[in-house]
Motif scaffolding. Structure first.
Motif, mmCIF file in Angstrom:
data_model
loop_
_atom_site.group_PDB
_atom_site.id
_atom_site.type_symbol
_atom_site.label_atom_id
_atom_site.label_comp_id
_atom_site.label_asym_id
_atom_site.label_seq_id
_atom_site.Cartn_x
_atom_site.Cartn_y
_atom_site.Cartn_z
ATOM 1 N N ILE A 34 0.853 -1.200 0.000
ATOM 2 C CA ILE A 34 0.000 0.000 0.000
ATOM 3 C C ILE A 34 0.888 1.250 0.000
ATOM 4 O O ILE A 34 0.658 2.202 -0.751
ATOM 5 C CB ILE A 34 -0.971 -0.005 1.209
ATOM 6 N N LEU A 35 1.949 1.223 0.810
ATOM 7 C CA LEU A 35 2.861 2.382 0.843
ATOM 8 C C LEU A 35 3.538 2.593 -0.511
ATOM 9 O O LEU A 35 3.652 3.722 -0.990
ATOM 10 C CB LEU A 35 3.939 2.180 1.928
ATOM 11 N N SER A 51 11.252 8.613 2.824
ATOM 12 C CA SER A 51 12.592 8.610 3.424
ATOM 13 C C SER A 51 12.720 7.475 4.441
ATOM 14 O O SER A 51 13.782 6.857 4.559
ATOM 15 C CB SER A 51 12.888 9.953 4.085
ATOM 16 N N TYR A 52 11.640 7.164 5.154
ATOM 17 C CA TYR A 52 11.699 6.051 6.112
ATOM 18 C C TYR A 52 11.945 4.751 5.349
ATOM 19 O O TYR A 52 12.783 3.939 5.715
ATOM 20 C CB TYR A 52 10.378 5.917 6.879
ATOM 21 N N ALA A 57 13.902 2.205 7.815
ATOM 22 C CA ALA A 57 13.262 2.515 9.106
ATOM 23 C C ALA A 57 11.755 2.315 8.985
ATOM 24 O O ALA A 57 11.227 2.166 7.877
ATOM 25 C CB ALA A 57 13.566 3.961 9.493
ATOM 26 N N LEU A 58 11.069 2.340 10.122
ATOM 27 C CA LEU A 58 9.618 2.184 10.092
ATOM 28 C C LEU A 58 8.944 3.538 9.905
ATOM 29 O O LEU A 58 9.369 4.543 10.487
ATOM 30 C CB LEU A 58 9.120 1.551 11.393
ATOM 31 N N VAL A 59 7.896 3.545 9.116
ATOM 32 C CA VAL A 59 7.046 4.732 8.965
ATOM 33 C C VAL A 59 6.313 4.905 10.317
ATOM 34 O O VAL A 59 5.958 3.898 10.951
ATOM 35 C CB VAL A 59 6.050 4.490 7.798
ATOM 36 N N PRO A 60 6.111 6.150 10.788
ATOM 37 C CA PRO A 60 5.515 6.340 12.117
ATOM 38 C C PRO A 60 4.170 5.613 12.309
ATOM 39 O O PRO A 60 3.360 5.514 11.382
ATOM 40 C CB PRO A 60 5.340 7.866 12.212
ATOM 41 N N GLU A 159 15.161 -0.242 -3.781
ATOM 42 C CA GLU A 159 16.118 0.576 -3.022
ATOM 43 C C GLU A 159 16.383 -0.056 -1.654
ATOM 44 O O GLU A 159 17.521 -0.112 -1.179
ATOM 45 C CB GLU A 159 15.492 1.979 -2.872
ATOM 46 N N ASP A 160 15.303 -0.589 -1.048
ATOM 47 C CA ASP A 160 15.478 -1.128 0.304
ATOM 48 C C ASP A 160 15.946 -2.583 0.318
ATOM 49 O O ASP A 160 15.992 -3.206 1.368
ATOM 50 C CB ASP A 160 14.217 -0.922 1.150
ATOM 51 N N ASP A 161 16.313 -3.145 -0.853
ATOM 52 C CA ASP A 161 16.946 -4.466 -0.874
ATOM 53 C C ASP A 161 18.458 -4.338 -1.025
ATOM 54 O O ASP A 161 19.163 -5.343 -1.180
ATOM 55 C CB ASP A 161 16.390 -5.322 -2.033
#
Ligand code: AMP
Length: 219
Positions: A34-35, A51-52, A57-60, A159-161
């Motif tokens: 979904i994000l 950016s998270y 990092a985790l989204v708030p 990007e996050d891999d």
């Protein structure tokens, strides 16, 4: 039936969710998907999350709880939550949203995999930005290196891999998400623990065997 699928990033939650929803006629609600869709659509939520996500990092929590409560409200039947809740605060937010709707979780599946296996899986993962097909540089190679089999063009690495981000995602998992299992145990929920470093089909068979034992009504 409402399920939560827990486990570290790269445990195969997405793959197993697709199989679960097909067999039990449910919807797949993945917070990460979904994000990513919000980012692709260029929404305010997507740009807040970017950016998270890029740093691992985790989204708030407040953003995620609202987003997922909204997605859950749209579903009148069963669903599998994938990637949510990822903190105890999110678990509490989820329980409140369900209680407000007079609903409850029917099952919690927890996929267990070693960090080393996860690192190799995630850093070798490649996907097609157009059709979403997923490959791996060693275990699931496309016919032509770096190119989607469906004729869409070049594959990309999320990007996050990238290795440094994967390390961070695992750290985040151990620091913030692993506690979600304890949270549900302390509330008396039964957790279905599945060792998820076996072959994909064997993991699916173990999950189905356990879910078939659950007493639920397909709505
Ligand atoms: P995933 O595809 O589930 O690995 O999620 C990708 C990224 O989205 C994560 O590394 C987080 O930055 C963000 N994300 C997904 N789900 C959540 C969540 N429940 N809480 C906070 N951040 C999340």
């Amino acid at each position: 039936m409402k399920l939560i699928l827990l486990g570290p990033p790269g445990a195969g939650k997405g793959t197993q969710c697709k199989r679960i929803i097909d067999k039990y006629n449910m919807k797949h609600l993945s917070s990460g998907d979904i994000l990513r869709a919000e980012r692709t659509a260029g929404t305010e939520l997507g740009s807040k999350a970017q950016s998270y996500m890029d740093s691992g990092a985790l989204v708030p929590d407040d953003i995620i709880i609202n987003m997922m409560a909204g997605a859950m409200k749209k579903e009148s039947g069963g669903y599998v939550l994938d990637g949510f809740p990822r903190t105890v605060a999110q678990g509490e937010g989820l329980d409140k949203a369900l209680a407000d709707a007079g609903e409850k979780v029917d099952g919690i599946v927890n996929l267990i995999v070693d960090d080393k296996v996860i690192s190799a899986r995630l850093t070798g993962r490649r996907s097609c930005p157009k059709c979403g097909a997923v490959y791996h540089v060693e275990n699931l190679k496309p016919e032509t290196e770096g190119v989607c089999d469906n004729g869409c063009g070049q594959l990309a690495q999320r990007e996050d891999d990238k290795p440094e981000v994967v390390d961070n995602r695992l750290k985040t998992y151990h620091e913030q998400t692993a506690a979600v299992v304890g949270y549900y145990e302390s509330k008396g929920n039964m957790i279905i623990n599945i060792k998820a470093d076996a072959a994909i089909d064997d993991i699916t068979a173990s999950i189905f065997a356990e879910l078939d034992k659950l007493d639920y009504q397909v709505s």
